[in-house]
Write a protein that holds these residues in place. Sequence first.
Motif, short mmCIF file in Angstrom:
data_model
loop_
_atom_site.label_atom_id
_atom_site.label_comp_id
_atom_site.label_asym_id
_atom_site.label_seq_id
_atom_site.Cartn_x
_atom_site.Cartn_y
_atom_site.Cartn_z
N PHE A 1 35.76 51.18 36.52
CA PHE A 1 36.00 52.67 35.78
C PHE A 1 37.57 52.52 35.56
O PHE A 1 37.94 53.22 34.52
CB PHE A 1 35.29 53.78 36.51
N ARG A 2 38.38 52.21 36.33
CA ARG A 2 39.79 52.35 36.19
C ARG A 2 40.17 51.24 35.21
O ARG A 2 40.94 51.48 34.12
CB ARG A 2 40.50 52.09 37.38
N GLU A 3 39.52 49.75 35.36
CA GLU A 3 39.95 48.91 34.31
C GLU A 3 39.48 49.54 32.93
O GLU A 3 40.17 49.34 31.69
CB GLU A 3 39.34 47.62 34.56
N LEU A 4 38.33 49.98 32.78
CA LEU A 4 37.53 50.69 31.42
C LEU A 4 38.34 51.71 30.83
O LEU A 4 38.61 52.11 29.48
CB LEU A 4 35.99 50.89 31.83
N GLY A 5 39.05 52.58 31.66
CA GLY A 5 40.03 53.46 31.29
C GLY A 5 41.07 52.94 30.63
O GLY A 5 41.66 53.17 29.34
N LEU A 6 41.70 51.60 30.88
CA LEU A 6 42.64 50.94 30.16
C LEU A 6 42.22 50.49 28.81
O LEU A 6 42.86 50.59 27.66
CB LEU A 6 43.30 49.86 31.07
N SER A 7 41.11 49.99 28.82
CA SER A 7 40.20 49.42 27.70
C SER A 7 40.27 50.37 26.72
O SER A 7 40.31 50.12 25.73
CB SER A 7 38.99 48.69 28.22
N ILE A 8 39.50 51.78 27.01
CA ILE A 8 39.51 52.83 26.28
C ILE A 8 40.86 53.17 25.59
O ILE A 8 40.89 53.25 24.21
CB ILE A 8 38.90 53.80 26.93
N ALA B 1 50.24 43.66 33.34
CA ALA B 1 49.90 41.93 33.03
C ALA B 1 50.57 41.12 33.91
O ALA B 1 49.87 40.13 34.05
CB ALA B 1 50.36 42.08 31.40
N GLU B 2 51.78 41.42 34.30
CA GLU B 2 52.44 40.58 35.27
C GLU B 2 51.61 40.59 36.75
O GLU B 2 51.75 39.49 37.10
CB GLU B 2 53.78 41.00 35.61
N GLY B 3 51.26 41.50 37.12
CA GLY B 3 50.27 41.39 38.19
C GLY B 3 49.15 40.78 38.14
O GLY B 3 48.47 40.28 39.15
N ASN B 4 48.58 40.81 36.96
CA ASN B 4 47.22 39.92 36.58
C ASN B 4 46.14 40.47 37.43
O ASN B 4 45.61 39.29 38.08
CB ASN B 4 47.59 38.41 36.56
N PRO B 5 45.91 41.60 37.81
CA PRO B 5 44.71 41.85 38.53
C PRO B 5 43.30 41.55 37.91
O PRO B 5 42.37 41.65 38.70
CB PRO B 5 44.70 43.28 38.65
N LEU B 6 43.37 41.22 36.86
CA LEU B 6 42.03 40.84 36.08
C LEU B 6 41.67 39.35 36.51
O LEU B 6 40.34 38.96 36.26
CB LEU B 6 42.01 40.96 34.67
N LYS B 7 42.51 38.67 37.30
CA LYS B 7 42.02 37.49 37.91
C LYS B 7 41.22 37.57 39.09
O LYS B 7 40.46 36.43 39.40
CB LYS B 7 43.24 36.93 38.35
N TYR B 8 40.97 38.65 39.73
CA TYR B 8 40.17 38.77 41.11
C TYR B 8 38.64 38.91 40.58
O TYR B 8 38.34 39.14 39.41
CB TYR B 8 40.45 40.04 41.59
N PRO B 9 37.99 38.33 41.55
CA PRO B 9 36.48 38.74 41.33
C PRO B 9 35.90 40.27 41.41
O PRO B 9 36.85 41.11 41.67
CB PRO B 9 35.81 38.06 42.58
N ALA B 10 34.82 40.42 40.81
CA ALA B 10 34.52 41.89 40.42
C ALA B 10 34.32 42.72 41.90
O ALA B 10 34.63 43.81 41.92
CB ALA B 10 32.88 41.86 40.12
N ALA B 11 34.13 42.05 42.97
CA ALA B 11 33.83 42.67 44.20
C ALA B 11 35.37 43.22 44.63
O ALA B 11 35.34 44.30 45.42
CB ALA B 11 33.69 42.00 45.39
#
Length: 411
Positions: A329-336, A314-324
Motif C-alpha cells: 500500500f505504501r508503494e501503491l501510494g507512490l504509483s497513484i 530511486a537511489e535506494g532502489n527498494p523495489l529490488k526486494y522480494p514481496a515479503a
Amino acid sequence: MCGRLRFRGAWIVPMPPNREDGRGENNMEPKNSIAEVRGIMLDYAALTGVSPPGKTPRRYLWTDAFALCNLLELFRQTNDGEWLDLALRLVDQVHHILGRHRSDDPRNGWISGLDEAEGESHPTRGGLRIGKRLNERGPGEPPDEPLEWEQDGQYFHYLTKWMHALSRMSRVTGVATYAGWAMELAQTAHAAFVPASRSGAKRMYWKMSIDLSRPLVPSMGQHDPLDGYVTYCELQASAAAPGLSLQFDLKAEIADMAAICRGKEWSTDDPLGIGGLLWDAWRIAQLTDMGGFRDTSLLESIVDAALAGLQAFAEGNPLKYPAAYRLAFRELGLSIGLKVIVPLRGWSEKNLENPLLRKIEALAGYLSLAEEIEGFWLEWRNRETETWREHREINMVMLATSLAPNGFLSI
C-alpha cells in the motif's frame, strides 16, 4: 444502465457518467485496467461487508475513502448503477459504524453526542473513528507507542481523505448533502486538531481520542497541515459549484492551515508520502483552474520536495526486494501519485513559466516506477506473502486506485 437511486427516502438522478463538470477526461489509466478494478472492488465489497446486505460490515476509514472513489470511478466508466448503489451503501456504513461508538465501549450512540435524529442528519459532526482493531487508550493509561498503532481514535489525514471522498460523491450524484457533510467534518476536525494557543501560533495534533476531547499523540504529522490546507480549499471550491451552493465557509480554517504551512519542509523518502505530495500538486493545479488557489510558491515547494523524494527513493532502489520485504500500500501510494505527472505536465505547459515548468517536466523521468510497482503487485505470487495478507484490504483498494486513478485524483 443507471436510472434513479434512493437517497434518504428520495430519488436521485446521478450526473451523466464519462463527464466531469465539463472538464473532460484526464486519461490517467489504460482502458484495459477496468476489468481488473471491477474484480478487485467486488472482492473488497464482499470481504468487508459492503455486499451482500446483511453481512456484518468491517469498516476502516482510510481504505473506505479510496474504495468510495473507486466505486464512483467504476460507475463513471461503466454507467452501471450497481457501482453507485455500492457507493451509497458504503457511505451509510461508514457513518453508522465509524460515526458511532464501538460495541466494546461503554458509551453508545453518535460520537458527536447528538441524539439519534440529529446524528442521522449530521453524521460527521463528531468526526469519524479510524476503525482500528483495539479500543483507544484510556485517559489514565500511559502511552505505549507500538500499541498505539493498533488502537482506535481519530487521525486527521484519514478524515481529510473522507472529506475528499464525500466531495467526489457530491460531484457525481449532484446531491449537496454529501458536500455539506464534508464541510461539517472539516470544521469539526479543525476545531479539535488545531488547538488555540496562548502565543497565537497554530500547530496540530496527530491523533485524537474518539470523542475528540483529548490528544492521544500530540506531535504534528509532517504533511497534515498541507493535506488540510489543500483539502479545505477543495471543499470551499466544490461547495460553490453550480447546483451545490452551500452555506458553509472554511475561510478561517484555510487561513490557519496556510499559516502552519508557511516555511515548512515537505521532503520525504517515504513512497506513500511522495505520492501524497504529487496528488496535492495536481489538486493545486485543478484548484488554480477553478479560481480556488493562488499560491504558486507552495506548488513549487511541493514539486521540489517530490523531486528530492523521488531521487532518494530511486537511489535506494527498494523495489529490488522480494514481496515479503515490501509494503504494497505504501508503494501503491507512490504509483497513484505518479499518475498525475502527465496531466500536471500538460497543465504546466499552458499555465507556468520556467523554472517551475522544468521541474515538473523532470518528474516525468520517474514515470516508469508506477508501471513497475503495478506490475509487481498484479502478480498473484507476490500477493501470497504475509505482508500482503496482513494488509489485504488496503492493498487491494490502493491497487485498484492505481489502475483507475481518475476517481481519486480528480476534484
